[in-house]
Enzyme design. Sequence first.
Site, PDB file in Angstrom:
ATOM      1  N   ASP A 272       0.837  -1.202   0.000  1.00  0.00           N
ATOM      2  CA  ASP A 272       0.000   0.000   0.000  1.00  0.00           C
ATOM      3  C   ASP A 272       0.867   1.245   0.000  1.00  0.00           C
ATOM      4  O   ASP A 272       1.333   1.700   1.046  1.00  0.00           O
ATOM      5  CB  ASP A 272      -0.913  -0.008   1.242  1.00  0.00           C
ATOM      6  CG  ASP A 272      -1.814   1.224   1.301  1.00  0.00           C
ATOM      7  OD1 ASP A 272      -1.895   1.959   0.285  1.00  0.00           O
ATOM      8  OD2 ASP A 272      -2.435   1.447   2.366  1.00  0.00           O
ATOM      9  N   LYS A 279       1.592   7.977   0.143  1.00  0.00           N
ATOM     10  CA  LYS A 279       2.036   8.031   1.543  1.00  0.00           C
ATOM     11  C   LYS A 279       3.413   8.677   1.634  1.00  0.00           C
ATOM     12  O   LYS A 279       4.181   8.636   0.675  1.00  0.00           O
ATOM     13  CB  LYS A 279       2.142   6.599   2.099  1.00  0.00           C
ATOM     14  CG  LYS A 279       0.824   5.930   2.396  1.00  0.00           C
ATOM     15  CD  LYS A 279       1.048   4.573   3.038  1.00  0.00           C
ATOM     16  CE  LYS A 279      -0.258   3.863   3.317  1.00  0.00           C
ATOM     17  NZ  LYS A 279      -1.117   4.548   4.300  1.00  0.00           N
ATOM     18  N   ASP A 290       0.334  -4.780   4.697  1.00  0.00           N
ATOM     19  CA  ASP A 290      -1.079  -4.451   4.505  1.00  0.00           C
ATOM     20  C   ASP A 290      -1.902  -5.657   4.044  1.00  0.00           C
ATOM     21  O   ASP A 290      -3.101  -5.539   3.767  1.00  0.00           O
ATOM     22  CB  ASP A 290      -1.216  -3.274   3.530  1.00  0.00           C
ATOM     23  CG  ASP A 290      -2.388  -2.371   3.872  1.00  0.00           C
ATOM     24  OD1 ASP A 290      -2.896  -2.457   5.008  1.00  0.00           O
ATOM     25  OD2 ASP A 290      -2.807  -1.594   2.998  1.00  0.00           O
ATOM     26  N   ARG A 353     -11.009  -0.407   2.423  1.00  0.00           N
ATOM     27  CA  ARG A 353     -12.477  -0.498   2.430  1.00  0.00           C
ATOM     28  C   ARG A 353     -13.018  -0.668   1.016  1.00  0.00           C
ATOM     29  O   ARG A 353     -14.072  -1.255   0.819  1.00  0.00           O
ATOM     30  CB  ARG A 353     -13.061   0.742   3.133  1.00  0.00           C
ATOM     31  CG  ARG A 353     -12.688   2.039   2.495  1.00  0.00           C
ATOM     32  CD  ARG A 353     -12.885   3.250   3.417  1.00  0.00           C
ATOM     33  NE  ARG A 353     -11.771   3.436   4.346  1.00  0.00           N
ATOM     34  CZ  ARG A 353     -11.694   4.413   5.234  1.00  0.00           C
ATOM     35  NH1 ARG A 353     -12.675   5.287   5.354  1.00  0.00           N
ATOM     36  NH2 ARG A 353     -10.650   4.510   6.020  1.00  0.00           N
TER      37      ARG A 353
HETATM   38  N1  BES Z   1      -3.160   0.343   5.314  1.00  0.00           N
HETATM   39  C1  BES Z   1      -3.498   1.639   5.733  1.00  0.00           C
HETATM   40  C2  BES Z   1      -3.722   1.708   7.232  1.00  0.00           C
HETATM   41  C3  BES Z   1      -2.501   1.713   8.098  1.00  0.00           C
HETATM   42  C4  BES Z   1      -1.687   2.816   8.167  1.00  0.00           C
HETATM   43  C5  BES Z   1      -2.223   0.626   8.878  1.00  0.00           C
HETATM   44  C6  BES Z   1      -0.586   2.801   9.001  1.00  0.00           C
HETATM   45  C7  BES Z   1      -1.145   0.621   9.728  1.00  0.00           C
HETATM   46  C8  BES Z   1      -0.324   1.708   9.787  1.00  0.00           C
HETATM   47  C9  BES Z   1      -4.784   2.092   5.045  1.00  0.00           C
HETATM   48  O1  BES Z   1      -4.948   1.661   3.763  1.00  0.00           O
HETATM   49  C10 BES Z   1      -4.736   3.582   5.009  1.00  0.00           C
HETATM   50  O2  BES Z   1      -3.886   4.101   4.350  1.00  0.00           O
HETATM   51  N2  BES Z   1      -5.647   4.221   5.721  1.00  0.00           N
HETATM   52  C11 BES Z   1      -5.673   5.633   5.784  1.00  0.00           C
HETATM   53  C12 BES Z   1      -7.110   6.056   5.728  1.00  0.00           C
HETATM   54  C13 BES Z   1      -7.287   7.552   5.584  1.00  0.00           C
HETATM   55  C14 BES Z   1      -6.804   8.005   4.224  1.00  0.00           C
HETATM   56  C15 BES Z   1      -8.743   7.878   5.778  1.00  0.00           C
HETATM   57  C16 BES Z   1      -5.034   6.061   7.111  1.00  0.00           C
HETATM   58  O3  BES Z   1      -5.268   5.397   8.117  1.00  0.00           O
HETATM   59  O4  BES Z   1      -4.283   7.024   7.081  1.00  0.00           O
HETATM   60 ZN    ZN Z   2      -4.028  -0.097   3.263  1.00  0.00          ZN
HETATM   61 MN    MN Z   3      -4.011   2.923   2.371  1.00  0.00          MN
END
Ligand code: BES
Ligand code: ZN
Ligand code: MN
Length: 497
Positions: A272, A279, A290, A353
């Site tokens: 991811d 990111k 992920d 999601r």
């Molecule tokens: N895989 C990530 C969540 C994540 C981030 C898990 C860091 C563990 C450590 C997920 O896909 C993600 O990027 N979520 C975003 C959602 C946001 C954009 C609403 C997040 O948590 O920043």
């Molecule tokens: Zn993710």
């Molecule tokens: Mn993500």
Amino acid sequence: MEFSIKSGSPEKQRTACVVVGVFENRKQTLPCELMDRTSGSYISDILRRGDMDGKLGSTLILHNVPNTLCDRVLLVGLGKERDFKDKAFRQVVASAVKALDSTGATEAAIYLTEAPVKRREMEWKIEQTVTVAMESVYRFEQMKSKQDESRRPLRKLVLNVTRRNELAQGEAAMARGMAIAEGVSLAKNLANLPGNICTPAYLAEQAQALAVGNKLRVEVLEQAQLEALKMGSFLSVAKGSRQPPKLIVLEHAGGPKGQKPVVLVGKGITFDAGGISLKPAAEMDEMKYDMCGAASVLGVFKALAQLELPINVVGIIPACENLPDGNANKPGDIVTSMSGQTIEILNTDAEGRLILCDALTYASRFEPAAVVDIATLTGACVIALGHQASGLLSNHDALARELLHAGDETCDRAWQLPLWDEYQEQLKSNFADMANIGGRAGGTITAACFLSKFAKDYDWAHLDIAGTAWKSGKDKGATGRPVHLLVQFLMGRVQKS
Ligand code: BES
Ligand code: ZN
Ligand code: MN
């Protein structure tokens, strides 16, 4: 590592090492006393001199203890007697196994199940000893060009029960522990692999390999089939990557024909990067984790097959990458999910999601007794609960309680967050049926709210394992959570039926 179980006196064991426990006030456990008596107070002398104070997790190796048949004795500190609970027991086993692993002893007889642990029976102690021991010797060396051959790792542990008539139950608990530990190891191995090796296709191959030799059915749905199913949301994430998406479907038909299955859905983003909503670079390597939800589903199936657990379980793993690309989702794009609901993608990094929603819709066709999805879904969950508890949200309180209980039993805990309607407001979109993000406030809850819109047909729970699936820093590595919780949950269902 191999395990076996016996009921015999410690002083009579012909083994490389006998492990016995001592509390902080120099109070010895029964096996320790037996060794002490045989050796003519050799151990109590050492305790009196202060070389071992019984502090929780401390260890002392003794050689040539008089009149015993073992090469070594390992004393392990149990801490304060009244604090000897789940966490202390696990810590003691871990310290003992780590100490053993650094000696030349390749086998040992471990006498730690004698000490009473509050509210826990012998079976619990045996199962935990096996899982914690396997955990403690786990190493991921697949990707190193040379294995460390100088080590003489611990190969065999003999567990002990006090009475002969406990042997059968002890053996069953040991078998459960081993099956669970192997499931945990599989989950860790898959998760620790880098994204260039553990691709969606690799996960599919591993699922197929798991089915061979086990009574599991596996089906892998390819791009064209996903298109035919109209999984527009899942496919929109996958199209930003050169790796084709896979939808892996596993079936363990251990239960009676016609029994409604429990469906486990695991997020399988094999890397991811965030997509166009890229990111930051720091620690981005950890986004190979992920797919830990997917890995936990495969781990559970490994354990189920080995245990031949009499219950019907289906696993669904949507697997793809989330990368920036000319063909990737863009902020503002609107996609149509398999359910027909449209989604405005305001942040391409909220991709978990987007793939899970179509898998949840697909789950309906199995007429599930319950659906549990497992996902490294939100950074917000790490902020809310840290690295101890997985987040739990559910549309059915009894199901949530079952999962919470399974977590408590296994020390693989979860903590429930609310899924109130009020939070749904945050997902409103001006242009589609919903947005894929709900702002910074309550990020774990709004993510679950999003999923709940696709889980209306059945009892459903969501485990956010973003904070529990792996460790960062110098101990960086997958934890195999929540395999133990999930297997316990399924075993609980078997017992109730
Ligand atoms: N895989 C990530 C969540 C994540 C981030 C898990 C860091 C563990 C450590 C997920 O896909 C993600 O990027 N979520 C975003 C959602 C946001 C954009 C609403 C997040 O948590 O920043
Ligand atoms: Zn993710
Ligand atoms: Mn993500």
